[in-house]
Design a protein around this motif. Structure first.
Motif, PDB file in Angstrom:
ATOM      1  N   TYR A   1       0.827  -1.206   0.000  1.00 48.48           N
ATOM      2  CA  TYR A   1       0.000   0.000   0.000  1.00 48.48           C
ATOM      3  C   TYR A   1       0.869   1.267   0.000  1.00 48.48           C
ATOM      4  O   TYR A   1       0.624   2.203  -0.770  1.00 48.48           O
ATOM      5  CB  TYR A   1      -0.910  -0.019   1.232  1.00 48.48           C
ATOM      6  CG  TYR A   1      -1.816   1.177   1.375  1.00 48.48           C
ATOM      7  CD1 TYR A   1      -2.990   1.276   0.620  1.00 48.48           C
ATOM      8  CD2 TYR A   1      -1.522   2.198   2.272  1.00 48.48           C
ATOM      9  CE1 TYR A   1      -3.831   2.366   0.753  1.00 48.48           C
ATOM     10  CE2 TYR A   1      -2.357   3.294   2.409  1.00 48.48           C
ATOM     11  CZ  TYR A   1      -3.513   3.373   1.654  1.00 48.48           C
ATOM     12  OH  TYR A   1      -4.347   4.452   1.792  1.00 48.48           O
ATOM     13  N   LEU A   2       1.897   1.289   0.862  1.00 54.99           N
ATOM     14  CA  LEU A   2       2.776   2.453   0.933  1.00 54.99           C
ATOM     15  C   LEU A   2       3.569   2.646  -0.351  1.00 54.99           C
ATOM     16  O   LEU A   2       3.862   3.778  -0.748  1.00 54.99           O
ATOM     17  CB  LEU A   2       3.726   2.315   2.121  1.00 54.99           C
ATOM     18  CG  LEU A   2       3.090   2.355   3.509  1.00 54.99           C
ATOM     19  CD1 LEU A   2       4.146   2.143   4.586  1.00 54.99           C
ATOM     20  CD2 LEU A   2       2.352   3.662   3.740  1.00 54.99           C
ATOM     21  N   ASN A   3       3.917   1.557  -1.010  1.00 54.35           N
ATOM     22  CA  ASN A   3       4.620   1.656  -2.283  1.00 54.35           C
ATOM     23  C   ASN A   3       3.717   2.252  -3.357  1.00 54.35           C
ATOM     24  O   ASN A   3       4.152   3.077  -4.171  1.00 54.35           O
ATOM     25  CB  ASN A   3       5.130   0.286  -2.716  1.00 54.35           C
ATOM     26  CG  ASN A   3       5.996   0.368  -3.956  1.00 54.35           C
ATOM     27  OD1 ASN A   3       6.916   1.171  -4.038  1.00 54.35           O
ATOM     28  ND2 ASN A   3       5.695  -0.456  -4.950  1.00 54.35           N
ATOM     29  N   GLN A   4       2.449   1.840  -3.331  1.00 51.84           N
ATOM     30  CA  GLN A   4       1.497   2.368  -4.313  1.00 51.84           C
ATOM     31  C   GLN A   4       1.223   3.849  -4.092  1.00 51.84           C
ATOM     32  O   GLN A   4       1.100   4.624  -5.040  1.00 51.84           O
ATOM     33  CB  GLN A   4       0.187   1.579  -4.229  1.00 51.84           C
ATOM     34  CG  GLN A   4       0.301   0.141  -4.693  1.00 51.84           C
ATOM     35  CD  GLN A   4      -0.946  -0.669  -4.406  1.00 51.84           C
ATOM     36  OE1 GLN A   4      -1.853  -0.217  -3.687  1.00 51.84           O
ATOM     37  NE2 GLN A   4      -1.021  -1.875  -4.962  1.00 51.84           N
ATOM     38  N   LYS A   5       1.125   4.250  -2.827  1.00 55.86           N
ATOM     39  CA  LYS A   5       0.748   5.625  -2.502  1.00 55.86           C
ATOM     40  C   LYS A   5       1.928   6.595  -2.434  1.00 55.86           C
ATOM     41  O   LYS A   5       1.812   7.756  -2.817  1.00 55.86           O
ATOM     42  CB  LYS A   5       0.004   5.659  -1.162  1.00 55.86           C
ATOM     43  CG  LYS A   5      -1.321   4.912  -1.156  1.00 55.86           C
ATOM     44  CD  LYS A   5      -2.341   5.583  -2.049  1.00 55.86           C
ATOM     45  CE  LYS A   5      -3.693   4.893  -1.973  1.00 55.86           C
ATOM     46  NZ  LYS A   5      -4.714   5.572  -2.811  1.00 55.86           N
ATOM     47  N   LYS A   6       3.079   6.112  -1.923  1.00 54.00           N
ATOM     48  CA  LYS A   6       4.211   7.013  -1.680  1.00 54.00           C
ATOM     49  C   LYS A   6       5.529   6.544  -2.306  1.00 54.00           C
ATOM     50  O   LYS A   6       6.568   7.154  -2.048  1.00 54.00           O
ATOM     51  CB  LYS A   6       4.395   7.183  -0.164  1.00 54.00           C
ATOM     52  CG  LYS A   6       3.263   7.924   0.538  1.00 54.00           C
ATOM     53  CD  LYS A   6       3.199   9.373   0.131  1.00 54.00           C
ATOM     54  CE  LYS A   6       2.100  10.145   0.823  1.00 54.00           C
ATOM     55  NZ  LYS A   6       2.351  10.380   2.257  1.00 54.00           N
ATOM     56  N   SER A   7       5.484   5.481  -3.087  1.00 51.64           N
ATOM     57  CA  SER A   7       6.687   4.963  -3.758  1.00 51.64           C
ATOM     58  C   SER A   7       7.848   4.761  -2.780  1.00 51.64           C
ATOM     59  O   SER A   7       8.990   5.152  -3.050  1.00 51.64           O
ATOM     60  CB  SER A   7       7.127   5.921  -4.879  1.00 51.64           C
ATOM     61  OG  SER A   7       6.114   6.058  -5.844  1.00 51.64           O
ATOM     62  N   VAL A   8       7.549   4.167  -1.646  1.00 52.91           N
ATOM     63  CA  VAL A   8       8.580   3.966  -0.634  1.00 52.91           C
ATOM     64  C   VAL A   8       9.571   2.893  -1.075  1.00 52.91           C
ATOM     65  O   VAL A   8       9.268   2.036  -1.900  1.00 52.91           O
ATOM     66  CB  VAL A   8       7.966   3.557   0.729  1.00 52.91           C
ATOM     67  CG1 VAL A   8       6.990   4.610   1.223  1.00 52.91           C
ATOM     68  CG2 VAL A   8       7.303   2.187   0.656  1.00 52.91           C
ATOM     69  N   ASN A   9      10.758   2.955  -0.498  1.00 49.95           N
ATOM     70  CA  ASN A   9      11.770   1.911  -0.666  1.00 49.95           C
ATOM     71  C   ASN A   9      11.617   1.013   0.561  1.00 49.95           C
ATOM     72  O   ASN A   9      12.278   1.222   1.580  1.00 49.95           O
ATOM     73  CB  ASN A   9      13.152   2.536  -0.739  1.00 49.95           C
ATOM     74  CG  ASN A   9      14.238   1.510  -0.964  1.00 49.95           C
ATOM     75  OD1 ASN A   9      13.974   0.334  -1.225  1.00 49.95           O
ATOM     76  ND2 ASN A   9      15.476   1.943  -0.840  1.00 49.95           N
ATOM     77  N   GLY A  10      10.724   0.032   0.482  1.00 53.79           N
ATOM     78  CA  GLY A  10      10.320  -0.726   1.645  1.00 53.79           C
ATOM     79  C   GLY A  10      10.948  -2.105   1.762  1.00 53.79           C
ATOM     80  O   GLY A  10      11.192  -2.778   0.760  1.00 53.79           O
TER      81      GLY A  10
END
Length: 204
Positions: free
Chosen positions: A38-47
């Motif tokens: 979800y965070l990758n989709q919304k904020k393009s995080v390097n997770g």
């Protein structure tokens, strides 16, 4: 009634507001990788996720989420100071061995630490324990005591006291009411069903 996916990740929207675009994020106890996806989709995080259950890591891989199988204590030792912009515990702190040490280590490797947890001081939990004399079982707490890895349930008040005693700065906090959607504005230790904290190292 909330969907099953909503129950599993009730703090996702709150955490997303605190995460910056492209942040380096470490999700400890990442489960099936729903939050990181979800965070990758919304904020393009390097997770990066970490979980002790191998089947969860396989689910992360299927979602395209980078995740490691292993012990949280050991993996935290491999990271340098401020390796991550944010370390996240979403409904996982209460199931970790020696949570105090893990939180302190997380504040070393992450600039911010986010903790989401069920508030055991919630009024319905108190009443059910008072009248039944046993661990509360409901839509969010579905596992019996013997099926949990250690179980260290705690309340909002207890977590506040912990942060104060360990000189941990509380940057933000949000409390959710019984419906898990509306914000709880008053007496959170009694009326909040869920809490999300944004922590940092106190520089004083």
């Amino acid at each position: 009634m909330e969907s099953k996916s909503r129950k599993r990740q009730i703090d996702a929207d709150i955490i997303c507001q605190w995460v910056n675009e492209g942040d380096r994020v470490l999700d400890l106890g990442c489960g099936r990788g729903v939050l990181l996806e979800y965070l990758n989709q919304k904020k393009s995080v390097n997770g990066v996720g970490v979980d002790i259950k191998f089947e969860y890591i396989l689910n992360c891989v299927k979602r395209g989420v980078t995740a490691y199988h292993g012990d949280i204590h050991h993996l935290l030792e491999t990271f340098g100071d401020n390796t991550f912009d944010r370390v996240i515990f979403s409904r996982s702190v209460e199931f970790i061995d020696d949570p105090e040490t893990v939180l302190i280590k997380s504040l070393r490797v992450g600039r911010r630490v986010t903790v989401g947890f069920l508030n055991q001081g919630f009024w319905k939990n108190r009443l059910k324990f008072l009248f039944r004399g046993r661990l509360v079982m409901n839509d969010l707490q579905q596992r019996a005591w013997y099926d949990m890895q250690p179980a260290n349930p705690f309340s909002v008040s207890e977590f506040d006291e912990f942060c104060h005693s360990r000189n941990i700065r509380i940057e933000n906090r949000t409390y959710l009411s019984g419906d898990l959607q509306s914000e709880c504005k008053t007496v959170p230790n009694l009326l909040a069903r869920y809490a999300v904290y944004d922590l940092s190292k106190n520089q004083d």
